[in-house]
Design a protein around this motif. Structure first.
Motif, mmCIF file in Angstrom:
data_model
loop_
_atom_site.group_PDB
_atom_site.id
_atom_site.type_symbol
_atom_site.label_atom_id
_atom_site.label_comp_id
_atom_site.label_asym_id
_atom_site.label_seq_id
_atom_site.Cartn_x
_atom_site.Cartn_y
_atom_site.Cartn_z
ATOM 1 N N THR A 210 4.615 0.871 1.785
ATOM 2 C CA THR A 210 5.026 -0.419 2.347
ATOM 3 C C THR A 210 4.702 -1.503 1.328
ATOM 4 N N LEU A 211 5.721 -2.220 0.878
ATOM 5 C CA LEU A 211 5.567 -3.287 -0.104
ATOM 6 C C LEU A 211 6.319 -4.509 0.398
ATOM 7 N N TYR B 28 13.732 1.993 3.716
ATOM 8 C CA TYR B 28 14.628 0.878 3.433
ATOM 9 C C TYR B 28 14.044 -0.029 2.357
ATOM 10 N N ALA B 29 14.939 -0.818 1.768
ATOM 11 C CA ALA B 29 14.579 -1.894 0.839
ATOM 12 C C ALA B 29 15.453 -3.089 1.188
ATOM 13 N N ARG B 30 14.845 -4.283 1.198
ATOM 14 C CA ARG B 30 15.583 -5.474 1.627
ATOM 15 C C ARG B 30 15.204 -6.671 0.758
ATOM 16 N N LEU B 31 16.217 -7.399 0.333
ATOM 17 C CA LEU B 31 16.048 -8.668 -0.368
ATOM 18 C C LEU B 31 16.617 -9.763 0.522
ATOM 19 N N ALA C 296 9.985 -0.208 2.470
ATOM 20 C CA ALA C 296 9.245 0.713 3.332
ATOM 21 C C ALA C 296 9.877 2.095 3.203
ATOM 22 N N TYR C 297 9.043 3.066 2.891
ATOM 23 C CA TYR C 297 9.554 4.428 2.710
ATOM 24 C C TYR C 297 8.533 5.397 3.281
ATOM 25 N N ASP D 7 0.847 -1.181 0.000
ATOM 26 C CA ASP D 7 0.000 0.000 0.000
ATOM 27 C C ASP D 7 0.889 1.240 0.000
ATOM 28 N N SER D 8 0.392 2.301 -0.621
ATOM 29 C CA SER D 8 1.121 3.563 -0.720
ATOM 30 C C SER D 8 0.154 4.714 -0.480
#
Length: 707
Positions: free
Chosen positions: A282-283, A324-327, A296-297, A260-261
């Motif tokens: 948040t994705l 942040y972005a995480r894989l 998440a931004y 959702d944004s």
């Protein structure tokens, strides 16, 4: 004007069950067949003309049923004509009318001067004309529509024409006028409302409030159901003290991802003259087995956005917003976890230093699954590039390798841990390495505990587990190492057994200490319920720790503070908790909290708490949500500073709930921001069951992290 309301499930909706709005009256008499079945006192059958049935007529066709005194039936076109009063019932609607025409082939029926009950909506009313098409749709003219009982008709929707579509879960009304307590409160040329729980495009209930920072605050969300798995909500917002704001929220859900944004935009704040905005996204997603990802931004235009514009996406007390972005990769059978991420933060408190960005951060952890009595090797590695606001970059690499062992026996357990750690730092400016630091450390920890069980009567028993741990970490000079993500957490019971008293890896505390602790639990119902849990522990330091954070003193040799916790559950409704930190050197309590909670149901509870931390705060907190009777409920919260002799937050509200409507009024005074400024707000909410909700009530205000 187009208006739509979403379904509302009231806490008082159970009161409506006795009205019989929700289910069929004659379902047990129905069978799934297409034949026409009829019973009557007198029957005049005509093979090719019009048959007549009189006196206690009961007819069934498929899953529809009809009762009347005088019915005419034409065999040629399967038409029914009801003379006089009739009761007709399908799977979705019950109708009592003065006359009716029914087409059995097309499954359509027309009624005159009808009183009706719509089962899916839990609604009833009156219509001058009512047309039923199949079992899912009805069209009414000259209509009164409500979910209230005839004796207490608090609200009614009057309309020239209403359409009820049970399959779509949607109702519509033309030239609609809403009356509450006999007073008109709303009119719309076209009005949509729910008759089920399906999502529908339309205008959601408005939110109305008033507080010191925004003034009169009115939001009218427009919900757009783009597809079953994604939607959009547009929310115009009027703030009398700030101006006009627009917000947009999009959501999606796919088989391997969801998110959702939200964007909030205020072109010009009438108080500050500045453009103000919020971005929140948040994705997350991943494969079924090993891979996953998260994004998440959150960012706001200024530090005071949350406190001044009363947004629901950030907390006014929040000091940092994550970005942040995480894989991630995880293989449980192999004991392998790895991740690649990028982190940034936005600071909301000007006195705090801007957190370091982590661009990028790599983590790797490997350890086989636990097997009793087996030695388990482990490996962890991390590489992070820290960047500050001056664009200075420092790479930190950290690697640990070691062994874990644990043996669990019925009477005791034994554990051992050893590891070797290397950490390296490389500071770079303009692409050139300007400084390097290396640190090498080893850690050893061993421990054991005993398991005692005392059996009681009637399925009761008590467990007692004393345990002793020894930790050794040699001293290494670390004052030259910069601090990126290291701090000292509160001293808690779990910290007694930690390998490092700091968080992060920039400081590894030297240690030569023994931890002793004991835990006891009382159970009943053969272990299904735990009644009491109590823990007590302390550390005994053979020598003072030399590694510290700037401006802080190191723990001295000897005894640490004593830590204790008691958790008492008298039954499913009553629970109490006591946590304390006792300073034996000063013979005083340095930190404590006491809390008790009685919860009768989800929305009926009392919570009382006391929190104390020496030289920091001393507060009491009370939350109450209790019914006065079956219709009235009071709720409130009061947080008070015993140190400052002032209220930090006060909230009080009153709620009324009946079968078909409810109302809430609440007042809140709270500390806004870090400048000691207080704001006050008034919240109003009107809820019409089966139609919608207007305003904002107590539910969100009472949501807190409480016992």
């Amino acid at each position: 004007m187009l208006l739509s309301l979403t379904p509302v499930i009231s806490t008082a909706q159970a009161l409506c069950e006795e009205l019989g709005f929700k289910q069929r009256s004659y379902a047990e008499q129905l069978l799934d067949d297409a034949a026409l079945h009829a019973d009557a006192g007198e029957v005049d059958l005509q093979a090719y003309g019009e048959s007549r049935l009189q006196g206690g007529v009961r007819m069934r066709f498929g899953r529809d049923i009809l009762f009347a005194d005088d019915v005419r039936y034409r065999h040629a076109d399967r038409q029914l004509r009801v003379i006089g009063r009739t009761l007709f019932e399908t799977e979705t609607i019950q109708v009592q009318a003065e006359a009716a025409d029914i087409d059995l082939d097309s499954e359509e029926a027309d009624f005159e001067q009808a009183r009706y009950v719509a089962f899916a909506a839990g609604a009833r009313g009156h219509a001058e004309q009512l047309h039923v098409s199949g079992s899912q749709k009805a069209r009414l003219r000259g209509v009164r529509y409500t979910t209230c009982s005839p004796e207490q008709e608090a609200w009614v929707l009057e309309s020239d024409e209403i359409t009820l579509d049970s399959k779509r879960g949607l109702g519509s009304a033309r030239n609609a006028k809403l009356r509450f307590m006999g007073v008109p409160i709303f009119w719309a040329p076209l009005f949509y409302f729910p008759v089920g729980d399906q999502r529908q495009t339309g205008v959601l209930p408005p939110r109305i409030g008033d507080n010191a920072t925004t003034g009169l605050d009115i939001s009218i969300p427009l919900y757009i159901n783009l597809a079953p798995n994604y939607d959009l909500t547009l929310t115009p917002r009027h703030m009398s003290e700030r101006g006009e704001q627009i917000a947009a929220t999009g959501r999606y859900l796919f088989s391997h991802s969801e998110g959702d944004s939200t964007v909030e935009w205020l072109e010009e704040d009438e108080q500050t003259g500045e453009r103000r905005y919020l971005l929140d996204t948040t994705l997350e997603g991943g494969t079924a087995e090993h891979w996953s990802w998260q994004v998440a931004y959150t960012r706001v235009s200024d530090e005071s956005y949350a406190s001044e514009l009363d947004t629901t996406f950030t907390d006014a007390a929040q000091s940092q917003l994550p970005q942040y972005a995480r894989l991630s990769y995880r293989h449980l059978d192999a004991g392998l976890r790895a991740s690649l991420a990028a982190h940034e933060y936005q600071s909301l408190i000007r006195t705090l230093e801007e957190p370091y960005a982590r661009l990028p951060e790599f983590n790797l952890n490997w350890q086989p699954a636990y097997r009793n009595g087996r030695v388990r090797p482990f490996l962890s590695a991390q590489a992070v590039n820290f960047r500050d606001i001056d664009e200075t970059q420092t790479w930190r690499e950290d690697a640990r390798i070691g062994l874990d062992w644990r043996l669990d026996l019925p009477q005791a357990f034994f554990t051992a841990h050893t590891d070797y750690r290397w950490t390296g730092y490389q500071a770079r400016e303009d692409g050139t390495t300007v400084d390097t630091i290396d640190r090498h450390l080893g850690t050893v920890q061993t421990g054991f505990g005993l398991n005692f069980v005392r059996q009681g009567r009637f399925g009761r028993y008590q467990t007692l587990t004393p345990q002793v741990y020894y930790l050794y970490v040699p001293y290494t000079e670390q004052d030259a190492i910069p601090l990126f993500d290291t701090s000292q957490p509160d001293f808690s019971f779990d910290q007694l057994f930690a390998l490092n008293r700091f968080t992060g890896v920039d400081r590894i505390a030297d240690a030569n200490l023994i931890t002793t602790a004991v835990r006891t639990d009382w159970y009943r119902d053969f272990g299904r319920e735990r009644v009491v849990s109590a823990k007590l522990g302390v550390q005994w330091r053979a020598e003072s720790s030399q590694v510290t954070l700037p401006g802080e003193s190191a723990p001295a040799s000897g005894s640490s503070d004593w830590l204790g916790e008691i958790d008492y559950m008298l039954n499913d409704r009553l629970r109490a908790q006591l946590v304390g930190q006792w300073n034996a050197d000063e013979n005083r309590m340095d930190q404590s909290s006491v809390a008790a909670r009685y919860q009768y149901s989800e929305d009926q509870f009392i919570h009382i708490a006391y929190r104390f931390r020496r030289d920091n705060f001393e507060q009491t907190d009370a939350i109450v949500s209790m019914p006065i009777n079956s219709r009235w409920k009071v709720a409130g919260r009061w947080t008070y500073s015993l140190e400052d002799h002032r209220s930090l937050e006060a909230l009080g509200g009153l709620e009324y709930s009946s079968c078909c409507w409810g109302a809430q009024i609440a007042w809140r005074r709270y500390l806004a921001g870090d400048g000691g400024r207080f704001d006050s707000s008034i919240y109003l909410q009107l809820e019409l069951n089966g139609l919608g909700r207007i305003g904002e009530g107590l539910d969100r205000l009472l949501t807190r992290d409480i016992l």
